[in-house]
Design a protein around this motif. Structure first.
Motif, PDB file in Angstrom:
ATOM      1  N   TYR A  71      44.757 -50.650  10.075  1.00 27.00           N
ATOM      2  CA  TYR A  71      45.042 -49.751   8.966  1.00 27.00           C
ATOM      3  C   TYR A  71      43.866 -48.810   8.688  1.00 27.00           C
ATOM      4  CZ  TYR A  71      48.781 -53.096   7.970  1.00 27.00           C
ATOM      5  OH  TYR A  71      49.880 -53.908   8.065  1.00 27.00           O
ATOM      6  N   ALA A  72      44.178 -47.547   8.425  1.00 23.77           N
ATOM      7  CA  ALA A  72      43.146 -46.583   8.050  1.00 23.77           C
ATOM      8  C   ALA A  72      42.430 -47.033   6.790  1.00 23.77           C
ATOM      9  CB  ALA A  72      43.775 -45.202   7.839  1.00 23.77           C
ATOM     10  N   THR A  73      43.194 -47.600   5.858  1.00 28.43           N
ATOM     11  CA  THR A  73      42.594 -48.048   4.600  1.00 28.43           C
ATOM     12  C   THR A  73      41.496 -49.078   4.844  1.00 28.43           C
ATOM     13  OG1 THR A  73      44.321 -49.720   4.392  1.00 28.43           O
ATOM     14  CG2 THR A  73      44.688 -47.653   3.268  1.00 28.43           C
ATOM     15  N   GLN A  74      41.717 -49.968   5.796  1.00 32.27           N
ATOM     16  CA  GLN A  74      40.723 -51.000   6.081  1.00 32.27           C
ATOM     17  C   GLN A  74      39.500 -50.410   6.784  1.00 32.27           C
ATOM     18  OE1 GLN A  74      40.967 -54.201   4.922  1.00 32.27           O
ATOM     19  NE2 GLN A  74      42.750 -53.356   3.878  1.00 32.27           N
ATOM     20  N   ALA A  75      39.713 -49.395   7.619  1.00 33.64           N
ATOM     21  CA  ALA A  75      38.591 -48.730   8.276  1.00 33.64           C
ATOM     22  C   ALA A  75      37.685 -48.087   7.231  1.00 33.64           C
ATOM     23  CB  ALA A  75      39.098 -47.675   9.251  1.00 33.64           C
ATOM     24  N   PHE A  76      38.277 -47.411   6.248  1.00 33.30           N
ATOM     25  CA  PHE A  76      37.485 -46.775   5.205  1.00 33.30           C
ATOM     26  C   PHE A  76      36.753 -47.813   4.359  1.00 33.30           C
ATOM     27  CE2 PHE A  76      40.881 -43.327   5.515  1.00 33.30           C
ATOM     28  CZ  PHE A  76      40.097 -42.526   6.320  1.00 33.30           C
ATOM     29  N   THR A  77      37.436 -48.930   4.088  1.00 34.03           N
ATOM     30  CA  THR A  77      36.813 -49.986   3.292  1.00 34.03           C
ATOM     31  C   THR A  77      35.589 -50.547   4.001  1.00 34.03           C
ATOM     32  OG1 THR A  77      38.902 -50.614   2.236  1.00 34.03           O
ATOM     33  CG2 THR A  77      37.166 -52.271   2.278  1.00 34.03           C
TER      34      THR A  77
END
Length: 345
Positions: free
Chosen positions: A227-233
């Motif tokens: 997930y992109a969200t997890q990469a940013f996190t």
């Protein structure tokens, strides 16, 4: 998505006559981990403060939630459920979710049409609560040339260090469909994907995002579908993690809210749905999870807008949303095949 419990327990309210009145509560099946924390901060905690209705959350993967709803269909315990696209359609088809009445949730008027999921008779069975994307996540210290294609996962340099979603994770099944198409196959025949996957040596298959994140943090894996969200996190926490959209397109889907068929708390459930889709809550989730709002009129700061799955200037129309009808028609075979690949059987 790692599932951890968020519990806001009911309390007793004593009436004027001295009789203890139980505060109304809702049993909710939703995500855990960073997703659960965001839902608690953006939706559940302020909802309880505003309405006095307690929210008791059972953390669960979407597929597990569906199984639970099916098992308790005769006497449901759960009142409201967050499930991902794809599983949402299965919930509709199995009859475990109830129609959502716009008259009891007027906030639906502000939700885009694409995020109001309807049955053949026009009833709303689910409401989108944010769009997410899945692309290539990688360690930018070990991989200095950003990947550009899903094919890069088969680079011999990454053998034994690729992280992929399992069939339990909501993106596992569409991931196999994507790889099969990449190999020139169609959903009626998964042989191309099986043969292609035999040329890869994955490090791990993750059920939850937490497991995937741990794999990247420990160096067990250096690249994968995530997930992109997890990469940013992970990047925000100081880890050398980056996100790339493959030229074939990042997979996109959304998180959805459902009212469980047979709930005894119909009005309270609608209040929660109505609250969750308000602009303030949608904006809060966008900032916390980088999910694209399905609610109109959400004003996002530039730094948040830049992390939306459609970019700072795009919209939901720019997303390559999975064809869930086609995937679900072959879901059993896709799941069985992906499980065999993951276990090496």
């Amino acid at each position: 998505m790692k599932r951890t419990a968020i519990l806001m327990t009911s309390v007793a309210i004593v009436g004027a006559g001295g009789t203890a009145l139980a505060e109304e509560s809702l049993n909710v099946s939703a995500y855990g981990g960073s997703w659960g924390e965001a839902l608690a901060a953006c939706v559940f905690t302020p909802f309880q403060a505003e309405t006095g209705i307690s929210v008791i959350v059972e953390p669960s993967a979407s597929t597990v939630t569906l199984s639970k709803l099916q098992a308790e269909a005769a006497s449901p315990v759960t009142d409201v459920a967050w499930m991902d696209g794809g599983v949402s359609e299965l919930a509709r088809d199995s009859g475990v979710v109830a129609p959502i009445d716009p008259a009891l949730a007027p906030g639906l008027e502000g939700v885009i049409d694409q995020a109001k999921y309807k049955t053949d008779d026009g009833g709303i069975y689910a409401v989108g609560n944010g769009y997410f994307a899945v692309g290539i996540v990688y360690n930018s210290e070990e991989i200095t040339t950003p990947p550009t294609s899903w094919e890069d996962l088969w680079n011999p340099e990454y053998a034994g260090r690729v992280i992929l979603p399992s069939a339990v994770n909501s993106i596992g099944v569409p991931m196999l469909a994507t790889f099969n198409a990449l190999a020139g196959g169609k959903l009626e025949d998964l042989t191309p994907a099986v043969e292609k996957m035999a040329q890869m040596e994955p490090a791990l298959f993750f059920d939850s995002s937490g497991v995937a994140n741990s794999g990247f943090q420990t160096g067990e894996g250096v690249i994968g579908a995530h997930y992109a969200t997890q990469a940013f996190t992970m990047s925000d926490s100081g880890l050398p993690i980056a996100y790339a959209i493959p030229k074939e397109g990042a997979m996109a889907s959304d998180i959805r809210i459902h009212i469980v068929n047979g709930t005894k708390h119909v009005e309270a459930a609608h209040k929660l749905v109505d609250f969750a889709v308000q602009p303030a809550q949608a904006g809060c989730l966008a900032a916390a999870l980088q999910v694209g709002p399905s609610t109109q009129g959400v004003d996002l700061p530039p730094e948040v807008a830049a992390r939306m799955p459609w970019g700072s200037e795009g919209s939901v129309d720019d997303l390559a949303v999975a064809d869930w009808s086609a995937i679900n028609a072959h879901r059993d075979t896709l799941t069985e095949t992906w499980n065999r690949i993951a276990t090496g059987n």
